[in-house]
Design a protein around this motif. Structure first.
Motif, short mmCIF file in Angstrom:
data_model
loop_
_atom_site.label_atom_id
_atom_site.label_comp_id
_atom_site.label_asym_id
_atom_site.label_seq_id
_atom_site.Cartn_x
_atom_site.Cartn_y
_atom_site.Cartn_z
N SER A 19 22.20 16.89 36.08
CA SER A 19 24.08 16.39 35.36
C SER A 19 23.61 17.70 34.14
N ALA A 20 23.01 18.29 34.31
CA ALA A 20 23.96 19.77 33.88
C ALA A 20 24.54 20.89 34.67
N GLY A 21 22.89 20.44 35.92
CA GLY A 21 23.20 21.70 36.63
C GLY A 21 25.06 21.04 37.13
N ALA A 22 25.00 19.80 37.61
CA ALA A 22 26.29 19.53 38.29
C ALA A 22 27.69 19.92 37.18
N GLN A 23 27.75 19.81 36.02
CA GLN A 23 28.21 20.07 35.50
C GLN A 23 29.04 21.91 35.62
N GLN A 24 28.22 22.47 35.90
CA GLN A 24 28.27 23.59 35.60
C GLN A 24 28.83 24.32 36.90
N LEU A 25 28.68 23.86 37.94
CA LEU A 25 29.87 24.34 39.16
C LEU A 25 31.23 24.10 38.59
N VAL A 26 31.39 25.65 39.54
CA VAL A 26 32.76 25.43 39.35
C VAL A 26 33.50 25.36 39.98
#
Length: 356
Positions: A19-26
């Motif tokens: 979830s954190a990785g997905a949120q980091q996508l710009v």
């Protein structure tokens, strides 16, 4: 508080990390110049193969239809876009701060098509004829070709008796050809095949390739606004707008290289993303057939010039200079564009190569 079992804890941690990785996508919006089709196959492959994601980008590919992408990017409704070089340079002339960052197609695919039975064999024969042109800045290649041969058009309100009657129509050649116009605008990868589908086989057509007459105005390029390039913290991502642009260009070129090498697969990817606009006309109405034709033709426009020298996405300065000189000689541009109209720095960041 109840403790989680080791396996459950690991799964929970993995989900949180994901979830954190997905949120980091710009999140990035890329405005396409038309509806989804193989004209944009490289971008769809970059999305499907995860090339955008690998660059930390969540890219949304936006269709637009018969409007100009310049406005959506200039107003911030999209972050980046694709368009033709004349569209971009005339926008700059009007004070709109859009910037060229990568050149995808290295050769023009614009043509004017007539029936061979019309006995039109050269541009000088167009005098007194009706020419079908597209709106929203897409008429410039036709105007450039006609002006080069001393022909005036009804698009110029200052001309009392134009030598060519321009008929503006919304892209579908079946609306005007051949009853309402003598020549019709057609891209090699799209409308030419549509005209064939209307029952006019290639041996019945006279196709005037603009590039054969010195009108090689470059088409599909990538651009953005100066505001995006100057942004030090693009959408709060911690990345500058310039870095986001470089990542987008890098992934896009990778997608295009893959699409051109794997055309059948690329057509399949395109078909997943497009609707009725993927179809041709009449006897060529199969979406798969029309997009296969289109993919083969856009590959020719991509695999030209700098691309053949391992410099895909590079705007050849000599070709750019020739485009500017042509547009100035025709009065479409009043002066040389400011240096900021093209930013080679983004391409250099994306590829690690130096401008020659």
């Amino acid at each position: 508080m109840k403790k989680l079992a080791p396996l459950t804890a690991l799964l929970a941690a993995a989900l949180l990390a994901s979830s954190a990785g997905a949120q980091q996508l710009v999140k990035v919006k890329l405005q396409l110049k038309w509806f989804p089709q193989a004209q944009f196959a490289g971008f769809f492959e970059a999305q499907a193969k995860g090339y955008f994601k690998a660059e930390g980008l969540d890219v949304q590919l936006l269709p637009i239809g018969d409007q100009s992408p310049i406005q959506t990017v200039a107003t911030g409704a999209a972050d980046f876009g694709t368009t033709w070089i004349t569209d971009l340079l005339t926008a700059r002339q009007q004070g709109i701060p859009v910037v060229h960052i990568a050149q995808i197609f290295q050769k023009s695919g614009y043509t004017l098509v007539a029936l061979k039975s019309s006995n039109l064999t050269k541009p000088e024969d167009f005098k007194g004829k009706r020419v079908g042109v597209w709106p929203s800045g897409n008429e410039y290649p036709a105007v450039a070709l006609l002006k080069k041969y001393g022909l005036t058009t009804s698009l110029d309100s200052t001309v009392a008796n134009p030598s060519v009657q321009a008929v503006t129509y919304p892209f579908d050649p079946s609306i005007v050809f051949p009853d309402k116009v003598d020549l019709v605008s057609a891209m090699t990868y799209n409308e030419v095949d549509q005209i064939v589908g209307l029952g006019y086989s290639l041996d019945k057509l006279q196709i005037f390739h603009a590039s054969d007459y010195g009108i090689n105005l470059l088409e599909d390029l990538m651009f953005t606004s100066q505001k995006v390039l100057d942004d030090k913290n693009f959408k709060g991502s911690g990345l500058s707008g310039r870095e986001v642009a470089a990542r987008l260009v890098r992934a896009s070129i990778k997608g295009w290289n893959y699409a051109v090498r794997n055309q059948a697969e690329a057509v399949g990817t395109v078909l997943v993303n497009c609707g009725n606009t993927c179809k041709g006309s009449g006897t060529r109405s199969s979406a798969a057939g029309h997009q296969t034709w289109q993919m083969a033709e856009v590959a020719k426009l991509y695999n030209a010039g700098p691309t053949l020298k391992g410099m895909a996405g590079y705007l050849d300065p000599a070709v750019y200079k020739a485009n500017v000189a042509l547009l100035k000689s025709l009065g479409i541009l009043k002066a040389d564009p400011a240096a900021g109209a093209v930013d080679y720095g983004v391409w250099q960041m994306a590829t690690g190569k130096k401008v020659k």
